[in-house]
Design an enzyme around this catalytic site. Sequence first.
Site, PDB file in Angstrom:
ATOM      1  CD  GLU A  87      -3.701  -6.592   3.072  1.00 37.60           C
ATOM      2  OE1 GLU A  87      -2.480  -6.449   2.896  1.00 37.60           O
ATOM      3  OE2 GLU A  87      -4.376  -5.849   3.813  1.00 37.60           O
ATOM      4  CD  GLU A 101      -3.178  -1.156   1.953  1.00 34.93           C
ATOM      5  OE1 GLU A 101      -3.209  -0.314   2.869  1.00 34.93           O
ATOM      6  OE2 GLU A 101      -4.095  -1.980   1.758  1.00 34.93           O
TER       7      GLU A 101
END
EC number: 3.2.1.45
Length: 536
Positions: free
Chosen positions: A379, A274
């Site tokens: 994810e 991220e």
Amino acid sequence: MELSSPSREECPRPQGRVGIMAASLMGLLLLQAASWASGARPCSPKSFGYSSVVCVCNATYCDSLDPLTLPDPGTFSRFESTRSGRRMELSLGTFQANRTSKGLLLTLQPDQKFQKVKGFGGAMTDAAALNILALSPQARNLLLKSYFSEEGIEYNIIRVPMASCDFSIRIYTYADTPDDFQLLNFSLPEEDVKLKIPLIHQALKMAQRPVSLFASPWTSPTWLKTNGAVNGKGTLKGHPGDRYHQTWAKYFVKFLDAYAEHNLHFWAVTAENEPSAGLFTGYPFQCLGFTPEHQRDFIARDPGPTLANSTHRNVRLLMLDDQRLLLPHWAQVVLADPEAAKYVHGIAVHWYLDFLAPAKATLGETHRLFPNTMLFASEACVGSKFWEQSVRLGSWDRGVQYSHSIITNLLYHVVGWTDWNLALNPEGGPNWVRNFVDSPIIVDISKDTFYKQPMFYHLGHFSKFIPEGSQRVGLAASEKNNLDTVALLRPDGSAVVVVLNRSSKDVPLTIKDPALGFLETISPSYSIHTYLWHRK
């Protein structure tokens, strides 16, 4: 769980020894059939007041599946899970030469070929490892078997965080000595050596299929960062190609070296977990900010060539590892530069903002622009949004969210799908910033028990039946419908069709394989089915 039987006529009582033997034999056959139909060991159900049940496992009992075998030619296997409590229950059927029922027709199109699948799995976080290791050895063994063995759902992917993340109980990196630009003090702590690595080895020993590992970093050591902290708004100091960026690239190689010393080798690394998170002031846990331009230049000048010139040159590099909302823009920026593009094997995506980002406009458009760069879902978890309860034991809807996401991803060229924590506690942790979420397996240490949630089985409807190398093929519907469906051909030549019914209505349907005929079935309300048959 109460099981109802269809009404039947009373059988006359058998007479004499032959009759008793016949009755006993029939009873044994019926018991065996029931065993075959419900896997090796059936679910031990428990309701916690949500929409469905969990399956309870402990040191002495856990539901399991039989090793997968292909049905006889001309027949099919049907594995069923339902909101009412069925869990991957097996039944057999026969293809018909002619179609007798009306309604929805799904036609397999084996010549219409799409992406090849990498696989399915979850993450061995510190939190997952702590929970799994808190169980007795017997219960721990059954948990890992549930995920990785032929008696379970046969995961073939494990994600490994590089050092700490929010699902850790302390903050650390592998190189916390300030200004150690040669990484002379780089070392793996107990979290890796005593928790994650032994469990990964145990999982690999159980697996019949090859298991691929991929790693993701959350933060660099703070002395490499502009803000001097693991969290909050901060990026690497300096600019790509300088000693800060080069040191961070070397950290990847050091990590791969350290795991190789423990005889664990990686399929891939992501450039950063991220990367957009570290661009936000006040971001609560470990992060490292990159804009797409920064990641482009970083890949081109640092980890790309550093990995290529190391003994880990075969380890794949995945870009993004963030919300698909950022596509196709991130891909356009990074892959437009041939120096960066030559090092990028794939694009990893997270699912958290999928509700803001239609698959067609993000995944579909990215595949159209970059058809040779694979897409990989790295994810997902439920319970992370501020309005969601962290853990809902037995929630059918959360399982549906998983299977709906997997089917959507497969239909838009994604090659694999990775869950987040393999196991958490009933609170949804541990997590050092209390960012509690749900998991397919919840461990209750106080009872030496773990609960397999509907999410676990929804994932299993894909992971067990779609091995690496399977290829998505066309599946044409005769009319608009509310089912989620996907078809694949396995490397052994057999066909797999997954059908998810999210609605309250039963849907009669027929699946046509041009080579075999018609498979007539019903998709009950709130159910998921996997169909498997031999085509050769």
